[in-house]
Write an enzyme that holds these catalytic residues in place. Structure first.
Site, short mmCIF file in Angstrom:
data_model
loop_
_atom_site.label_atom_id
_atom_site.label_comp_id
_atom_site.label_asym_id
_atom_site.label_seq_id
_atom_site.Cartn_x
_atom_site.Cartn_y
_atom_site.Cartn_z
N ASP A 101 6.11 25.98 -18.26
CA ASP A 101 7.15 24.88 -17.75
C ASP A 101 7.15 23.87 -18.72
OD1 ASP A 101 4.53 23.96 -16.84
OD2 ASP A 101 5.70 22.82 -15.35
N GLU A 102 6.56 23.73 -19.90
CA GLU A 102 6.60 22.57 -20.65
C GLU A 102 6.56 22.88 -22.16
OE1 GLU A 102 4.30 18.25 -20.64
OE2 GLU A 102 3.38 19.92 -19.83
#
Length: 297
Positions: A94-95
């Site tokens: 998610d990053e």
């Protein structure tokens, strides 16, 4: 992404929106993998023991992780990133860092470019993202945390230092809890303190990396965005609701974990030169041991 696992669950279960949602191990030995922003108001954070999270917020909704779904959602998010640039360095599901220098001319401003990325993520996944934009990875990472959730923060030039200075020292990448404690003992609590600290104090904590840490406190970072990074380690772990006290059972579980690691290593055609084991006790104290093997396995 904002509270990624929990946000995916709230997206798929509208009845959970606005409620404190925790994703992770549901047993007494479990840990929180993700906490919605409603849950964070109770001081709950990722990696916190589930028992402590329940104590802080008895009404929280606990859900088991659905990793296959999170990975598929992540794939869609990274596909959006690559609509803008091939220079994408993933840090986790998610990053990521994106180097957008080559496409700046296509937008009126860097803010408009970041807004478009946020819009595309929402269109493809129904989820909110927080974006930080800066001249380098360090500043962009810090900026991404300053306006959560669903935030957008742009830091360049004379705006960088006023934003960094009041932040706690741990905002600088590479400073963990223990290092922060050592800095605090020297009266170094904020990024400004690091920037203004005496050389000898920084050297006591960071050794030969003292100058690099001072530069980070000044917003200086020359690391490039690296689209591909080789695996540095492969691991597998398991949390048990009850203590494993029988030696034979411990060995059986350890063999299963080792097999999972070996299968993943073989699938990637990788060898390992260091074997590590991590043991966590009932009180959550953690012990690690490692041994180098030669030749690599």
């Amino acid at each position: 992404m904002d509270a990624f696992y929990a946000s995916v669950e709230q997206r798929d279960h509208p009845e959970l929106r606005g409620l404190p949602v925790l994703v992770g191990g549901t047993g007494n030995r479990g840990v929180v993998a993700a906490a919605s922003y409603e849950a964070r108001r109770f001081g709950i954070r990722s990696a916190m023991p589930s028992s402590e999270a329940r104590r802080r917020c008895p009404e929280a909704v606990f859900l088991r992780p659905r990793f296959a779904l999170y990975k598929e959602t992540s794939r869609k998010i990274f596909s959006v990133f690559r609509e803008f640039t091939d220079d994408v360095e993933g840090l986790s599901l998610d990053e990521a860092f994106l180097d957008l220098g080559a496409c700046r001319d296509q937008f009126d401003s860097v803010g408009a470019m970041a807004d478009r990325i946020k819009d595309r993520i929402r269109e493809e996944t129904g989820l909110a993202a927080s974006v930080g934009v800066g001249p380098n990875k360090l500043v962009a990472k810090i900026a991404s945390d300053l306006d959560k959730p669903d935030g957008l923060c742009v830091l360049f030039g004379e705006n960088i230092q006023p934003a960094l200075d009041p932040l706690p020292a741990r905002a600088i990448g590479g400073i963990g809890p223990r290092t922060a404690e050592r800095l605090a003992q020297l009266g170094i609590l904020t990024v400004l303190d690091i920037r203004q600290a005496r050389d000898r104090d920084l050297e006591r904590v960071f050794g030969r990396y003292a100058h690099r840490m001072r530069n980070k406190a000044r917003g200086i970072d020359d690391r490039p965005v690296t689209p591909y990074r080789a695996d540095q380690s492969i691991s597998a772990e398991e949390t048990f609701d009850r203590d494993l006290e029988d030696v034979a059972q411990v060995r059986e579980m350890l063999a299963g974990l080792a097999t999972r690691v070996a299968e993943r290593a073989r699938s990637k055609e990788l060898f390992g030169s260091v074997v590590s084991i991590k043991v966590r006790r009932a009180d959550f104290r953690t012990f690690t041991r490692q041994r180098r093997v030669n030749p690599p396995l």
